[in-house]
Design a protein around this motif. Structure first.
Motif, PDB file in Angstrom:
ATOM      1  N   GLN A 115      16.070  18.836  16.813  1.00 18.70           N
ATOM      2  CA  GLN A 115      15.128  19.205  15.765  1.00 18.70           C
ATOM      3  C   GLN A 115      14.722  20.667  15.891  1.00 18.70           C
ATOM      4  N   LYS A 116      14.437  21.123  17.105  1.00 17.35           N
ATOM      5  CA  LYS A 116      14.059  22.518  17.325  1.00 17.35           C
ATOM      6  C   LYS A 116      15.241  23.451  17.049  1.00 17.35           C
ATOM      7  N   CYS A 117      16.411  23.024  17.469  1.00 14.31           N
ATOM      8  CA  CYS A 117      17.603  23.837  17.260  1.00 14.31           C
ATOM      9  C   CYS A 117      17.878  24.019  15.771  1.00 14.31           C
ATOM     10  N   THR A 118      17.745  22.947  15.028  1.00 17.37           N
ATOM     11  CA  THR A 118      17.934  23.010  13.578  1.00 17.37           C
ATOM     12  C   THR A 118      16.893  23.928  12.936  1.00 17.37           C
ATOM     13  N   ARG A 119      15.663  23.829  13.415  1.00 11.79           N
ATOM     14  CA  ARG A 119      14.588  24.673  12.886  1.00 11.79           C
ATOM     15  C   ARG A 119      14.880  26.153  13.145  1.00 11.79           C
ATOM     16  N   ALA A 120      15.319  26.482  14.334  1.00 15.62           N
ATOM     17  CA  ALA A 120      15.610  27.877  14.669  1.00 15.62           C
ATOM     18  C   ALA A 120      16.747  28.424  13.812  1.00 15.62           C
ATOM     19  N   ALA A 121      17.812  27.653  13.677  1.00 12.57           N
ATOM     20  CA  ALA A 121      18.940  28.093  12.852  1.00 12.57           C
ATOM     21  C   ALA A 121      18.520  28.253  11.399  1.00 12.57           C
ATOM     22  N   GLY A 122      17.729  27.296  10.898  1.00 10.49           N
ATOM     23  CA  GLY A 122      17.276  27.372   9.514  1.00 10.49           C
ATOM     24  C   GLY A 122      16.407  28.586   9.261  1.00 10.49           C
ATOM     25  N   MET A 123      15.521  28.910  10.206  1.00 11.67           N
ATOM     26  CA  MET A 123      14.676  30.094  10.061  1.00 11.67           C
ATOM     27  C   MET A 123      15.513  31.361   9.965  1.00 11.67           C
ATOM     28  N   MET A 124      16.481  31.475  10.856  1.00 13.06           N
ATOM     29  CA  MET A 124      17.327  32.663  10.836  1.00 13.06           C
ATOM     30  C   MET A 124      18.120  32.750   9.541  1.00 13.06           C
ATOM     31  N   ASN A 125      18.718  31.654   9.136  1.00 10.43           N
ATOM     32  CA  ASN A 125      19.556  31.689   7.942  1.00 10.43           C
ATOM     33  C   ASN A 125      18.749  31.908   6.674  1.00 10.43           C
ATOM     34  N   ASP A 126      17.544  31.369   6.624  1.00 11.65           N
ATOM     35  CA  ASP A 126      16.671  31.634   5.482  1.00 11.65           C
ATOM     36  C   ASP A 126      16.297  33.119   5.426  1.00 11.65           C
ATOM     37  N   ALA A 127      16.046  33.712   6.590  1.00 15.55           N
ATOM     38  CA  ALA A 127      15.721  35.141   6.631  1.00 15.55           C
ATOM     39  C   ALA A 127      16.905  35.980   6.160  1.00 15.55           C
ATOM     40  N   LEU A 128      18.104  35.626   6.601  1.00 13.04           N
ATOM     41  CA  LEU A 128      19.296  36.347   6.150  1.00 13.04           C
ATOM     42  C   LEU A 128      19.509  36.178   4.650  1.00 13.04           C
ATOM     43  N   ALA A 129      19.251  34.980   4.152  1.00  9.36           N
ATOM     44  CA  ALA A 129      19.422  34.729   2.722  1.00  9.36           C
ATOM     45  C   ALA A 129      18.486  35.601   1.891  1.00  9.36           C
ATOM     46  N   ARG A 130      17.270  35.813   2.373  1.00 13.28           N
ATOM     47  CA  ARG A 130      16.337  36.678   1.644  1.00 13.28           C
ATOM     48  C   ARG A 130      16.834  38.125   1.624  1.00 13.28           C
ATOM     49  N   ILE A 131      17.403  38.581   2.724  1.00 15.53           N
ATOM     50  CA  ILE A 131      17.946  39.939   2.773  1.00 15.53           C
ATOM     51  C   ILE A 131      19.094  40.088   1.774  1.00 15.53           C
TER      52      ILE A 131
END
Length: 375
Positions: A115-131
């Protein structure tokens, strides 16, 4: 003309001739630099991060500070899109393919918890998507994949590619992370082929992994300057001998740092396999065909030389072929905020002993084809 004046004139002429090679070298270097700046470049292997992800890894992993906090915080072009765009404009880069840092394995407690691993990956990918959404003509993104187990890894790759238009995914390799021929990765290779996207491979050996068993940490930065090349090469060996390319002929795997050690030592590797098989009568535990080294030509690699090294790229080009080299800088992970690596990779390509058409393939055309970009 008297003898004295004749000698003076002759010595002056000889002095001018002696200086000529230096002038020629300076002129050639200037021409190479100008050609590198003028080239329309797509940087296929550079990095981006988010300090919010670092915050989360510290909080959820219970370890402060994160091993990369200071490094990332002091590399503005790594965490600020405007700084990155300014760097690209100065260096003649039209598009950057953002490969995420850090890999989640840098926080073992987070990586061990799905669950934590998924959360970390999702945070990073969401940040990249905004860029990317803010500058779709300048940026593409590569997804950070939670490799804890196959299920969450495939879900995140599919979310990133199908919903956010990512170029592919990234996984880490090295002695402290899951080996890339582990069964957990089999669904990833199948999914990447089905989605028709590449997978970027990045070395991950940490400084706390010692070089010798009687020490507690790596000394003199051996862990990064030399061991990362070995780790990428070892990952290539494991993937090839596991038959990944036999099962997935259309698999697109991108190796960092100009293909690591394999192009330089390809003949040595094949000689070693041949000698030990013939002298011991035991084949390598693999079903792939011989000569084994031929399978390694199926990888893609970047041009991240971390120095002006056209000879290295000539070797890589002869091994992989000009259609499998992608301009990549490893920016902004240098002491000049990304300018040194971007410049060195560009001038290294410009000085290669290949045709102008092949240089254009490396600078841009291969990326357009591989990432399905508009020409």
């Amino acid at each position: 003309m008297d003898r004295r004046n004749f000698l003076k004139g002759s010595l002056a002429a000889l002095g001018a001739m002696a200086m000529e090679p230096e002038k020629l070298l300076a002129a050639a270097a200037s021409d190479i630099a100008a050609a590198a700046r003028a080239a329309d470049k797509i940087d296929c292997y550079c990095h981006f991060s988010s300090m919010k992800v670092i915050d989360y890894l510290e909080e959820a992993g219970g370890s402060k500070p994160h091993v990369f906090r200071s490094l990332f915080a002091n590399t503005p072009a790594l965490i600020d899109a405007d700084r990155r765009l300014a760097l690209m404009d100065r260096c003649g880069v039209s598009r950057s393919v953002l490969v995420p840092l850090p890999w989640i394995e840098t926080s073992p407690a987070v990586f061990a918890a799905p669950q934590k691993c998924t959360r970390a990956a999702g945070m990073m990918n969401d940040a990249l998507a905004r860029i990317v959404s803010g500058h779709p003509d300048r940026f593409s993104a590569v997804a950070l994949l939670p490799a804890t187990n196959s299920g969450i890894m495939i879900e995140e790759l599919e979310r990133a590619v199908k919903q956010m238009g990512f170029a592919g995914g990234m996984v880490a390799c090295g002695p402290t992370v899951k080996r890339l021929d582990h069964p957990d990765y089999e669904p990833l290779w199948a999914s990447a082929v089905q989605l028709d996207v590449p997978i970027w491979i990045h070395p991950s050996r940490p400084p706390v992994y010692p070089d010798y068993t009687d020490e507690k940490v790596s000394q003199y930065q051996i862990w990064q300057t030399l061991s990362w090349l070995m780790d990428s090469s070892a990952a290539m060996v494991r993937l090839v001998f596991a038959g990944v390319y036999d099962r997935y002929p259309d698999m697109k795997l991108i190796i960092h740092h100009h293909g690591a050690l394999v192009p330089l030592f390809a003949q040595r590797m094949q000689y070693g396999w041949d000698y030990f098989e013939e002298s011991t009568g035991k084949k390598q535990p693999t079903s792939i065909s011989r000569p084994y080294i031929e399978h390694f030509r199926k990888f893609y690699c970047d041009t991240a030389t971390q120095g002006h090294e056209p000879a290295l790229l000539d070797i890589a080009c002869r091994f992989f072929g000009p259609d499998r080299l992608l301009y990549g800088s490893d920016a902004p992970m240098d002491a000049e905020g990304g300018e040194a690596f971007t410049r060195d990779a560009a001038t290294s390509v410009a000085a290669m002993t290949i045709s102008a058409a092949d240089k254009r393939r490396i600078y841009r055309d291969n990326a357009v084809r591989l990432l399905k970009l508009k020409a």
